[in-house]
Motif scaffolding. Structure first.
Motif, PDB file in Angstrom:
ATOM      1  N   TYR A 278      -5.883   2.312   0.426  1.00  0.00           N
ATOM      2  CA  TYR A 278      -6.948   1.302   0.787  1.00  0.00           C
ATOM      3  C   TYR A 278      -7.018   1.230   2.329  1.00  0.00           C
ATOM      4  O   TYR A 278      -7.277  -0.099   2.977  1.00  0.00           O
ATOM      5  CB  TYR A 278      -6.702  -0.067   0.038  1.00  0.00           C
ATOM      6  CG  TYR A 278      -5.636  -0.467  -0.121  1.00  0.00           C
ATOM      7  CD1 TYR A 278      -4.959  -1.501   0.553  1.00  0.00           C
ATOM      8  CD2 TYR A 278      -4.927  -0.031  -1.423  1.00  0.00           C
ATOM      9  CE1 TYR A 278      -3.773  -1.946   0.421  1.00  0.00           C
ATOM     10  CE2 TYR A 278      -3.720  -0.913  -1.630  1.00  0.00           C
ATOM     11  CZ  TYR A 278      -3.141  -1.797  -0.696  1.00  0.00           C
ATOM     12  OH  TYR A 278      -1.955  -2.425  -1.212  1.00  0.00           O
TER      13      TYR A 278
ATOM     14  N   ARG B 105      -2.174  -3.801  -5.431  1.00  0.00           N
ATOM     15  CA  ARG B 105      -2.755  -2.420  -4.906  1.00  0.00           C
ATOM     16  C   ARG B 105      -3.954  -2.129  -5.626  1.00  0.00           C
ATOM     17  O   ARG B 105      -5.094  -1.971  -5.064  1.00  0.00           O
ATOM     18  CB  ARG B 105      -1.710  -1.359  -5.167  1.00  0.00           C
ATOM     19  CG  ARG B 105      -0.449  -1.334  -4.358  1.00  0.00           C
ATOM     20  CD  ARG B 105       0.624  -0.475  -4.926  1.00  0.00           C
ATOM     21  NE  ARG B 105      -0.010   0.957  -5.027  1.00  0.00           N
ATOM     22  CZ  ARG B 105       0.371   1.760  -5.833  1.00  0.00           C
ATOM     23  NH1 ARG B 105       1.515   1.469  -6.630  1.00  0.00           N
ATOM     24  NH2 ARG B 105       0.013   3.003  -5.904  1.00  0.00           N
TER      25      ARG B 105
ATOM     26  N   GLU C 179       0.719  -1.294   0.040  1.00  0.00           N
ATOM     27  CA  GLU C 179      -0.094   0.076  -0.021  1.00  0.00           C
ATOM     28  C   GLU C 179       0.923   1.169   0.082  1.00  0.00           C
ATOM     29  O   GLU C 179       2.011   1.201   0.692  1.00  0.00           O
ATOM     30  CB  GLU C 179      -0.928  -0.005   1.083  1.00  0.00           C
ATOM     31  CG  GLU C 179      -1.862   1.085   1.089  1.00  0.00           C
ATOM     32  CD  GLU C 179      -2.704   1.061   2.522  1.00  0.00           C
ATOM     33  OE1 GLU C 179      -4.033   1.969   2.360  1.00  0.00           O
ATOM     34  OE2 GLU C 179      -2.648   0.196   3.285  1.00  0.00           O
TER      35      GLU C 179
ATOM     36  N   ARG D 201      -7.707  -1.710  -3.974  1.00  0.00           N
ATOM     37  CA  ARG D 201      -8.241  -0.444  -3.988  1.00  0.00           C
ATOM     38  C   ARG D 201      -9.620  -0.668  -4.370  1.00  0.00           C
ATOM     39  O   ARG D 201     -10.780  -0.070  -4.293  1.00  0.00           O
ATOM     40  CB  ARG D 201      -7.573   0.244  -4.793  1.00  0.00           C
ATOM     41  CG  ARG D 201      -7.857   1.701  -4.751  1.00  0.00           C
ATOM     42  CD  ARG D 201      -6.981   2.681  -5.308  1.00  0.00           C
ATOM     43  NE  ARG D 201      -7.230   4.139  -5.670  1.00  0.00           N
ATOM     44  CZ  ARG D 201      -7.249   5.018  -6.569  1.00  0.00           C
ATOM     45  NH1 ARG D 201      -6.542   4.616  -7.687  1.00  0.00           N
ATOM     46  NH2 ARG D 201      -7.741   5.979  -6.389  1.00  0.00           N
TER      47      ARG D 201
END
Length: 331
Positions: free
Chosen positions: A203, A305, A198, A309
């Motif tokens: 997120y 990611r 991240e 997300r």
């Protein structure tokens, strides 16, 4: 950098979806043809023009990629994107004929509560045209486009995107439609399997749990332990501004699939249709060994990611019995 696929120059993305249908289409449009390849790891894929992307075959460049819900019905979305490109005079020239090259893939969202009684013809061709016409430099994430009807094992799925640069400044970005058989979170808690990758709290910045319990590691899949149907897929598009050959783009797609394993548990199952498209716009040369390895490493992180997300930003469908969104529980 906006943490989107469109951080790669010459790439635009558009959505078209229908709230009552609870499904939609996302079109990735390349302003100039891009070298592309594909890697399939799930046991139940649904793809369009997949054979064309095989390394043994002639065409190396594509004009767009069409992602859709609707299971096999959604493959018609590519025809809509193709129609829009044809109107723009875009495509592979064969003497006097121009043929837009539009690979695509679909995910299964036919049982999510939306109205799929569309009559003789499914709406995905028209949605594909509308998505292509709407393509722009920014786009929505979460419950939008091909991610509108997506679900995971325990939370609403969605569409996510992320981007990064290598140390040498080569850009790579991903867009993911997350309709996975497995879970993107650790157990039923707020933590994402992709937590180590991240950036800037994209997120929720929850990290990992203090410790892992046996319950967190048990299998969570759609339909429980008796699941038998092919209702699941994660689709990803990875684009870089590097200069790659078609075999190198295939290698990038293969390495980028690692991001699925970093973000989804379990993954690449017989009931998944996991697909990664990799495309290169050819702006920056890279070393074919170490440079491509680094690019793949960063691409895998970006894919992980984007998957997290997509779930983090999704909104629950407004139907009885619909899965909650992550934000409904932890937002």
């Amino acid at each position: 950098m906006n943490n989107l696929l469109t951080d790669i120059a010459g790439v635009r993305v558009g959505h078209a979806d229908d709230a009552a249908l609870a499904s939609g289409v996302t079109a990735v449009i390349f302003e100039r043809p891009a070298v592309a390849a594909m890697d399939v790891r799930g046991g139940g894929p649904g793809t369009r023009e997949g054979a064309l992307l095989d390394l043994a075959n002639t065409v190396e460049m594509i004009d767009a990629i069409a992602l859709a819900g609707g299971s096999a019905f959604g493959l018609e979305a590519g025809g809509g994107v193709q129609a829009w490109l044809a109107e723009q005079g875009r495509g592979f020239a064969v003497r006097g004929a121009i043929i837009p090259i539009v690979p695509g893939a679909i995910c299964f969202d036919l049982l999510n509560g939306g109205n799929k009684q569309w009559g003789r013809f499914a709406p995905y061709r028209d949605l594909g045209y509308a998505a292509a016409a709407a393509a722009a430099g920014t786009f929505a994430v979460g419950s939008a486009g091909a991610g509108l009807g997506a679900q995971t094992a325990n939370f609403k799925g969605g569409l996510g995107s992320a981007s990064a640069k290598t140390q040498g400044g080569v850009k790579v970005a991903a867009l993911a439609v997350v309709n996975a058989l497995g879970a993107v979170t650790v157990g039923d808690g707020p933590w994402f399997w992709a937590a180590p990758f991240e950036i800037d709290g994209e997120y929720g910045a929850r990290g990992f749990p203090p410790s892992f319990t046996p319950d967190m590691l048990k299998m969570r899949i759609k339909g429980g332990p008796d699941a038998t149907s092919v209702e699941n897929t994660t689709l990803a598009v990875v684009v870089t501004d590097a200069t790659l050959t078609k075999p190198q783009a295939r290698r990038l797609a293969i390495i980028a699939q690692t991001g699925f394993a970093r973000a989804i548990y379990p993954v690449h199952a017989p009931m998944d249709g996991d697909v990664v498209f990799a495309a290169a716009t050819g702006e920056k040369p890279i070393d074919p060994l170490v440079g491509l390895t680094e690019l793949g490493m960063v691409a895998a992180n970006v894919v992980a990611r984007a998957i997290a997300r997509g779930v983090y930003t999704a909104a629950a469908l407004p139907f009885p019995g619909a899965l909650p969104a992550w934000r409904d529980r932890f937002g």
